[in-house]
Design a protein around this motif. Sequence first.
Motif, PDB file in Angstrom:
ATOM      1  N   ASP A  39      41.751  49.762  52.626  1.00 22.63           N
ATOM      2  CA  ASP A  39      43.134  49.300  52.728  1.00 22.63           C
ATOM      3  C   ASP A  39      43.284  47.822  52.382  1.00 22.63           C
ATOM      4  OD1 ASP A  39      43.963  51.821  53.439  1.00 22.63           O
ATOM      5  OD2 ASP A  39      44.005  51.417  55.593  1.00 22.63           O
ATOM      6  N   ASP A  40      42.169  47.095  52.313  1.00 24.94           N
ATOM      7  CA  ASP A  40      42.225  45.684  51.917  1.00 24.94           C
ATOM      8  C   ASP A  40      42.321  45.515  50.405  1.00 24.94           C
ATOM      9  OD1 ASP A  40      41.923  44.759  54.575  1.00 24.94           O
ATOM     10  OD2 ASP A  40      39.749  45.002  54.446  1.00 24.94           O
ATOM     11  N   LEU A  41      42.113  46.596  49.666  1.00 22.95           N
ATOM     12  CA  LEU A  41      42.071  46.512  48.205  1.00 22.95           C
ATOM     13  C   LEU A  41      43.461  46.743  47.621  1.00 22.95           C
ATOM     14  CD1 LEU A  41      38.850  48.618  47.467  1.00 22.95           C
ATOM     15  CD2 LEU A  41      39.017  46.188  48.046  1.00 22.95           C
ATOM     16  N   PRO A  42      43.950  45.840  46.793  1.00 24.19           N
ATOM     17  CA  PRO A  42      45.206  46.091  46.077  1.00 24.19           C
ATOM     18  C   PRO A  42      45.068  47.302  45.154  1.00 24.19           C
ATOM     19  CG  PRO A  42      44.604  43.769  45.970  1.00 24.19           C
ATOM     20  CD  PRO A  42      43.412  44.496  46.514  1.00 24.19           C
ATOM     21  N   SER A  43      46.176  47.924  44.840  1.00 23.69           N
ATOM     22  CA  SER A  43      46.145  49.151  44.034  1.00 23.69           C
ATOM     23  C   SER A  43      45.575  48.906  42.641  1.00 23.69           C
ATOM     24  CB  SER A  43      47.549  49.751  43.928  1.00 23.69           C
ATOM     25  OG  SER A  43      48.451  48.821  43.336  1.00 23.69           O
ATOM     26  N   ASP A  44      45.855  47.723  42.053  1.00 23.84           N
ATOM     27  CA  ASP A  44      45.322  47.460  40.715  1.00 23.84           C
ATOM     28  C   ASP A  44      43.812  47.262  40.748  1.00 23.84           C
ATOM     29  OD1 ASP A  44      45.589  45.053  42.064  1.00 23.84           O
ATOM     30  OD2 ASP A  44      46.379  43.945  40.350  1.00 23.84           O
ATOM     31  N   VAL A  45      43.281  46.776  41.870  1.00 24.39           N
ATOM     32  CA  VAL A  45      41.831  46.643  42.016  1.00 24.39           C
ATOM     33  C   VAL A  45      41.180  48.020  42.125  1.00 24.39           C
ATOM     34  CG1 VAL A  45      40.006  45.828  43.574  1.00 24.39           C
ATOM     35  CG2 VAL A  45      41.935  44.337  43.019  1.00 24.39           C
ATOM     36  N   VAL A  46      41.804  48.921  42.877  1.00 18.85           N
ATOM     37  CA  VAL A  46      41.294  50.288  42.998  1.00 18.85           C
ATOM     38  C   VAL A  46      41.284  50.972  41.629  1.00 18.85           C
ATOM     39  CG1 VAL A  46      41.721  52.573  43.981  1.00 18.85           C
ATOM     40  CG2 VAL A  46      41.987  50.525  45.400  1.00 18.85           C
ATOM     41  N   LYS A  47      42.375  50.833  40.889  1.00 14.60           N
ATOM     42  CA  LYS A  47      42.441  51.460  39.569  1.00 14.60           C
ATOM     43  C   LYS A  47      41.379  50.890  38.636  1.00 14.60           C
ATOM     44  CE  LYS A  47      45.437  52.542  35.654  1.00 14.60           C
ATOM     45  NZ  LYS A  47      46.799  52.500  35.078  1.00 14.60           N
ATOM     46  N   MET A  48      41.163  49.570  38.700  1.00 11.54           N
ATOM     47  CA  MET A  48      40.147  48.965  37.849  1.00 11.54           C
ATOM     48  C   MET A  48      38.761  49.492  38.209  1.00 11.54           C
ATOM     49  SD  MET A  48      39.340  46.986  35.353  1.00 11.54           S
ATOM     50  CE  MET A  48      40.674  45.829  35.025  1.00 11.54           C
ATOM     51  N   ALA A  49      38.479  49.661  39.486  1.00 14.66           N
ATOM     52  CA  ALA A  49      37.183  50.187  39.910  1.00 14.66           C
ATOM     53  C   ALA A  49      36.973  51.603  39.382  1.00 14.66           C
ATOM     54  CB  ALA A  49      37.064  50.160  41.429  1.00 14.66           C
ATOM     55  N   GLU A  50      38.022  52.423  39.425  1.00 17.86           N
ATOM     56  CA  GLU A  50      37.927  53.787  38.892  1.00 17.86           C
ATOM     57  C   GLU A  50      37.687  53.759  37.391  1.00 17.86           C
ATOM     58  OE1 GLU A  50      40.958  55.893  42.144  1.00 17.86           O
ATOM     59  OE2 GLU A  50      41.684  55.328  40.149  1.00 17.86           O
ATOM     60  N   ARG A  51      38.361  52.849  36.686  1.00 19.49           N
ATOM     61  CA  ARG A  51      38.149  52.701  35.245  1.00 19.49           C
ATOM     62  C   ARG A  51      36.708  52.328  34.943  1.00 19.49           C
ATOM     63  NH1 ARG A  51      41.970  49.862  31.065  1.00 19.49           N
ATOM     64  NH2 ARG A  51      43.397  51.582  30.687  1.00 19.49           N
ATOM     65  N   CYS A  52      36.216  51.333  35.679  1.00 18.58           N
ATOM     66  CA  CYS A  52      34.842  50.880  35.466  1.00 18.58           C
ATOM     67  C   CYS A  52      33.853  52.012  35.705  1.00 18.58           C
ATOM     68  CB  CYS A  52      34.527  49.706  36.389  1.00 18.58           C
ATOM     69  SG  CYS A  52      35.416  48.177  36.003  1.00 18.58           S
ATOM     70  N   CYS A  53      34.064  52.770  36.758  1.00 14.85           N
ATOM     71  CA  CYS A  53      33.152  53.855  37.112  1.00 14.85           C
ATOM     72  C   CYS A  53      33.093  54.895  36.001  1.00 14.85           C
ATOM     73  CB  CYS A  53      33.589  54.481  38.429  1.00 14.85           C
ATOM     74  SG  CYS A  53      32.507  55.811  39.007  1.00 14.85           S
ATOM     75  N   LEU A  54      34.248  55.369  35.552  1.00 15.50           N
ATOM     76  CA  LEU A  54      34.273  56.405  34.524  1.00 15.50           C
ATOM     77  C   LEU A  54      33.684  55.892  33.212  1.00 15.50           C
ATOM     78  CD1 LEU A  54      35.182  59.332  33.943  1.00 15.50           C
ATOM     79  CD2 LEU A  54      37.321  58.376  33.055  1.00 15.50           C
ATOM     80  N   ASP A  55      34.035  54.673  32.837  1.00 10.63           N
ATOM     81  CA  ASP A  55      33.533  54.107  31.588  1.00 10.63           C
ATOM     82  C   ASP A  55      32.019  53.973  31.623  1.00 10.63           C
ATOM     83  OD1 ASP A  55      34.376  52.891  28.986  1.00 10.63           O
ATOM     84  OD2 ASP A  55      33.363  51.133  29.797  1.00 10.63           O
ATOM     85  N   LEU A  56      31.486  53.488  32.728  1.00 15.78           N
ATOM     86  CA  LEU A  56      30.040  53.316  32.848  1.00 15.78           C
ATOM     87  C   LEU A  56      29.302  54.650  32.803  1.00 15.78           C
ATOM     88  CD1 LEU A  56      29.986  50.573  35.610  1.00 15.78           C
ATOM     89  CD2 LEU A  56      29.073  50.305  33.294  1.00 15.78           C
ATOM     90  N   LEU A  57      29.884  55.675  33.409  1.00 15.55           N
ATOM     91  CA  LEU A  57      29.239  56.991  33.376  1.00 15.55           C
ATOM     92  C   LEU A  57      29.198  57.533  31.954  1.00 15.55           C
ATOM     93  CD1 LEU A  57      30.711  58.616  36.620  1.00 15.55           C
ATOM     94  CD2 LEU A  57      28.395  57.731  36.268  1.00 15.55           C
ATOM     95  N   GLY A  58      30.259  57.304  31.190  1.00 11.82           N
ATOM     96  CA  GLY A  58      30.246  57.725  29.793  1.00 11.82           C
ATOM     97  C   GLY A  58      29.187  56.994  28.991  1.00 11.82           C
TER      98      GLY A  58
END
Length: 457
Positions: free
Chosen positions: A17-36
């Motif tokens: 809950d301390d994470l802003p929504s844009d930070v959460v979205k960026m983390a998801e982007r990073c995760c998917l990109d790195l897995l690819g």
Amino acid sequence: MSSQDAIFSFIHDTQFDDLPSDVVKMAERCCLDLLGVAVAGRQTELSEIITEHAVSLFGAGKETATIPFTGQIASPAGSALAMGMTIDAFDAHDGHRLTKGHAGAAVLPALLAFVYSLSDAQGMISGTEFITTLVIGYETSLRAGIALHATACDYHTSGAWNAIGAAAIGARLLKLNSEQTRHALGIAEYHGPRSQMMRCIDHPTMLKDGSGWGAMAGVSAAYLAKSGFTGAPAITLEDEDVIPYWDDLYERWEILAQYFKPYPVCRWAQPAIQAVSDLMEQQSLNHQEIIEIEIRTFHEGVCLGGHAPKTTEEAQYAIAFPVAALIVRGTLGANEISSHSLCDPLILALSQKIILKERDEYNAKFPGERWADVAITLNNGEVLKTPATCPNGDPENPLTDDHMLRKFHNLCQGAIHKATIEGIVKSVGGLTSDPNAMAELLGLLKHPVIENEHLYK
């Protein structure tokens, strides 16, 4: 609260809950990109060698962790080493301009290694905890990297500072106390590979950016600290000169400054590639009509050179060959940096017509900005000039969600089954909303890539 206490609190006390929504979205982007990128990297000779090395010399003991996309297991440190170098093997991963390097290539492998090793003993962590810890790893790594660049006299690889983020992840997940955490961060900084980056630019080999060794050092540091091993204080976190890099935690998020690569080559080459790509959208280019290509960019970009690479590592740390490949093939993807393309006579002939020059204006803007312009002289005397160009994918001109998804599919196509590809996309997208997504993702990552000839020797 002291700066040191604030950092330790950030590592241990931060909640989703301390994470802003844009930070959460960026983390998801990073995760998917790195897995690819990891899927593409698994098809390299580098990845096969380091995976065999990790399994044989860093084999599973009391603690075990899956090496993603291999179906094999090793110790957590071995798993982090293998996946970190696998991501580093294929230069399409996210990065950060001020660190001149990559946090995620060590942070995600370390996180997955800890999650796999702890899931049996402590139960599966939640998807929200996974994302929160990933953000903590990024933020710790990136700030340590900026601090190290500001205080060190040499230009070092990413492993020198992303090891600290890997140790921060371990400190949180292993529930180290404040003293143990301080030792873990100090051990990681001390043992992190302080390797010379320009040495690998001048002589591109499988050493790459040191991120695999950084991941291994950080994971080992956390386990060592838990066992009572002591380490010197981490200068990049505790020295008075670096306090400004840490005193705005929660107020400013360095992870939001991540860039994503449209092309699988060094970011320093991509301003010139982007300029040529933009020109090709405006008019057709026939490589047979080109007499000369002059690329003007910053010093580090010129150092890439690479007119006739012999290996995929040399092709990824090049600027001339990728530009020529884009013009000849009309695209620049995995195939253009593979062993099958490095002897293409048309690409090599055009590459030899490329001249690289420094421009003081672009030098002054580096590393905060990366620019290039290109002049192409045709055999009829016409000169096609591009404007000063920076690459797509920076925070100011981000890749769209559709572009990111296409990139992931392109990296994975033919290497893992379609159902696995779609499952990973769904699981990563559901980590913060679907209670089953974390377990599903960990299961999918155990699927090995489809065996075929090395594509990117």
